[in-house]
Write a protein that holds these residues in place. Structure first.
Motif, mmCIF file in Angstrom:
data_model
loop_
_atom_site.group_PDB
_atom_site.id
_atom_site.type_symbol
_atom_site.label_atom_id
_atom_site.label_comp_id
_atom_site.label_asym_id
_atom_site.label_seq_id
_atom_site.Cartn_x
_atom_site.Cartn_y
_atom_site.Cartn_z
ATOM 1 N N LYS A 63 24.815 -18.179 36.274
ATOM 2 C CA LYS A 63 25.781 -19.034 35.569
ATOM 3 C C LYS A 63 26.319 -18.214 34.406
ATOM 4 O O LYS A 63 25.561 -17.596 33.662
ATOM 5 N N LEU A 64 27.643 -18.186 34.254
ATOM 6 C CA LEU A 64 28.269 -17.450 33.163
ATOM 7 C C LEU A 64 28.548 -18.366 31.978
ATOM 8 O O LEU A 64 28.671 -19.581 32.138
ATOM 9 N N THR A 65 28.678 -17.768 30.804
ATOM 10 C CA THR A 65 29.041 -18.532 29.609
ATOM 11 C C THR A 65 30.504 -18.931 29.656
ATOM 12 O O THR A 65 30.875 -19.976 29.124
ATOM 13 N N HIS A 66 31.330 -18.099 30.264
ATOM 14 C CA HIS A 66 32.763 -18.341 30.385
ATOM 15 C C HIS A 66 33.214 -17.882 31.768
ATOM 16 O O HIS A 66 32.645 -16.954 32.327
ATOM 17 N N THR A 67 34.252 -18.517 32.277
ATOM 18 C CA THR A 67 34.788 -18.097 33.577
ATOM 19 C C THR A 67 36.275 -17.747 33.475
ATOM 20 O O THR A 67 36.991 -17.801 34.467
ATOM 21 N N HIS A 68 36.707 -17.339 32.293
ATOM 22 C CA HIS A 68 38.087 -16.865 32.170
ATOM 23 C C HIS A 68 38.182 -15.493 32.837
ATOM 24 O O HIS A 68 37.163 -14.846 33.130
ATOM 25 N N GLU A 69 39.379 -15.056 33.096
ATOM 26 C CA GLU A 69 39.605 -13.837 33.895
ATOM 27 C C GLU A 69 38.896 -12.611 33.326
ATOM 28 O O GLU A 69 38.320 -11.822 34.065
ATOM 29 N N GLU A 70 38.920 -12.440 32.011
ATOM 30 C CA GLU A 70 38.255 -11.295 31.393
ATOM 31 C C GLU A 70 36.749 -11.308 31.672
ATOM 32 O O GLU A 70 36.152 -10.289 31.985
#
Length: 161
Positions: A78-85
C-alpha cells in the motif's frame, strides 16, 4: 513494421507461436516441418513475429529448486500516495530489486502485488525489511507465503482469450 492486432495473425503464425512457446530452442527445420511450411517462409514468418513484437525474446527457464530459491512470497504493498510521481518512483525502484520476480499494480484494497523469490524466510525478511519497505511512498506491506506452487509461468497466451 506496423504492429498488428491478434485478429490479424493467421493460422500459420498462430501455430508458430504455439510451437515456440513450448519449444523455444526448436530448429527452424523442425519448426517448419511442425507447422507445414518450407524452411525459408517459416524463418521469414518467425522473424516478422519477433519484429512486430509478438515474440519479445527467447530465454532459458531456470529451476528455482536447483538454485536453492524455493521460498515464494507475495507482498501486498500500500502506498502513501498514488499520484503519478509516486507511481513512477515506486515502479522505477522496485525494478531494481532482483528478488522481485513480478510486480503488478492492483485495483483493490492495496496498490501493488509483488512476487518475491528467496532462498528462505530469513532472506525474505531481509528483502522485505531493508529493500521493499524502504521503496518510495510505501506505507505498509502484508505478506502471503506460498505453501506449494501448482502452476507457474506464462501459460498459453494464445488460448487465454
Amino acid at each position: 513494421m506496423a504492429s498488428h492486432q491478434n485478429s490479424e495473425l493467421d493460422r500459420l503464425d498462430t501455430r508458430i507461436l504455439e510451437v515456440v512457446t513450448e519449444e523455444g530452442r526448436i530448429s527452424i527445420t523442425d519448426l517448419a516441418e511442425r507447422v507445414g511450411l518450407s524452411k525459408t517462409p517459416c524463418q521469414l514468418r518467425l522473424k516478422k513475429l519477433v519484429e512486430e513484437g509478438y515474440i519479445e525474446g527467447f530465454a532459458a527457464i531456470l529451476n528455482p529448486s536447483k538454485l536453492g530459491l524455493d521460498h515464494v512470497a507475495f507482498a501486498e504493498v500500500k502506498l502513501t500516495h498514488t499520484h503519478e510521481e509516486a507511481l513512477k518512483s515506486f515502479n522505477a525502484a522496485v525494478k531494481k530489486i532482483q528478488e522481485v520476480e513480478e510486480c503488478h499494480m492492483i485495483a483493490g484494497r492495496f496498490d501493488y502485488l509483488l512476487k518475491i523469490r528467496t532462498r528462505d524466510i530469513r532472506r525474505y525478511r531481509h528483502v522485505l525489511g531493508e529493500r521493499i519497505s524502504s521503496l518510495p511512498f510505501v506505507a505498509s506491506t502484508s505478506t502471503n507465503v506460498a505453501m506449494e506452487t501448482i502452476k507457474e509461468g506464462r501459460g498459453n497466451l494464445l488460448n487465454a482469450g
